[in-house]
Scaffold this active site. Sequence first.
Site, PDB file in Angstrom:
ATOM      1  N   SER A 218       4.494  -1.259   8.874  1.00 53.46           N
ATOM      2  CA  SER A 218       3.564  -1.292   7.742  1.00 53.46           C
ATOM      3  C   SER A 218       4.237  -0.669   6.536  1.00 53.46           C
ATOM      4  O   SER A 218       5.154   0.161   6.675  1.00 53.46           O
ATOM      5  CB  SER A 218       2.299  -0.497   8.085  1.00 53.46           C
ATOM      6  OG  SER A 218       1.494  -0.297   6.943  1.00 53.46           O
TER       7      SER A 218
ATOM      8  N   TYR B 215      -2.424   7.265  10.652  1.00 54.97           N
ATOM      9  CA  TYR B 215      -1.830   5.930  10.843  1.00 54.97           C
ATOM     10  C   TYR B 215      -0.476   5.856  10.160  1.00 54.97           C
ATOM     11  O   TYR B 215       0.510   5.378  10.746  1.00 54.97           O
ATOM     12  CB  TYR B 215      -2.772   4.870  10.281  1.00 54.97           C
ATOM     13  CG  TYR B 215      -2.194   3.469  10.276  1.00 54.97           C
ATOM     14  CD1 TYR B 215      -2.096   2.742  11.460  1.00 54.97           C
ATOM     15  CD2 TYR B 215      -1.755   2.885   9.097  1.00 54.97           C
ATOM     16  CE1 TYR B 215      -1.563   1.460  11.469  1.00 54.97           C
ATOM     17  CE2 TYR B 215      -1.229   1.608   9.089  1.00 54.97           C
ATOM     18  CZ  TYR B 215      -1.131   0.895  10.272  1.00 54.97           C
ATOM     19  OH  TYR B 215      -0.600  -0.377  10.276  1.00 54.97           O
TER      20      TYR B 215
END
Length: 249
Positions: free
Chosen positions: A141, A155
């Site tokens: 990501s 995260y």
Amino acid sequence: MIVVGTRDGLDGRRVVVTGASSGIGEAVARAAAAEGARVGVLARRADRLDALAGEIGGHAAAADVTDVAAVGDAVDRLAGALGGLDAVVAAAGTMHLGAVGETDPQRWREVFDVNVHGLLATARAALPHLGEGGSWVTISSMSGRRVPSAAGGVYAASKHAAHAVDETLRREAGSRGVRVTTVAPGFVATDLMAADVAEDDVAAFRERMHAQGLAPEHVAAAVVHVLALPPEVCVVEYALTSVAQLRGS
């Protein structure tokens, strides 16, 4: 003279995709098969995997990537069914939102178990099957290079770790000619977040992600591009985001 170009699609390449029962993993499996690859799919949900494998003419092996023994057995079975491996795409992932001081620590463990420990377990199982010209791709990501918000900090920490894992694998397997690539998208319109989390900020994030996010097929196209490059080319990191997210940021 060096001619720069791609391979003949992925014709005959033997590719295993984790997290393939939905989202980016499913899109990668479909895209690789459409480009001529022979595909093995791995995830927890056996019913979805079996249906997908039937549709793309692939092979399925159900396993939880956080279970080292189970994922090792599943990768070995898929490698056996395919007659070896040319590429592995590690797309299994999860997300929980919440500030560190307000989040159940069990959520931290779940995120790191899948996004980091699961990645390590998959790599441990897969790398012995990959040789010269082979490819390892991690779906990470853009949060692996920044912390977008306090609610997304845990995260992001897991994705920073995923980038570090790939840098390690590049050193470990690169000497054998294995290419290691980190694909880092921005928002992607998937249901990545756990369904049991229903706070207002999560609902708002979901809405924004689906309004501004890339389609999983866009990320799959990036993965196919990376896999189809000549074996002497290694894309280290491939970051991509939607124009809609840029406009909304």
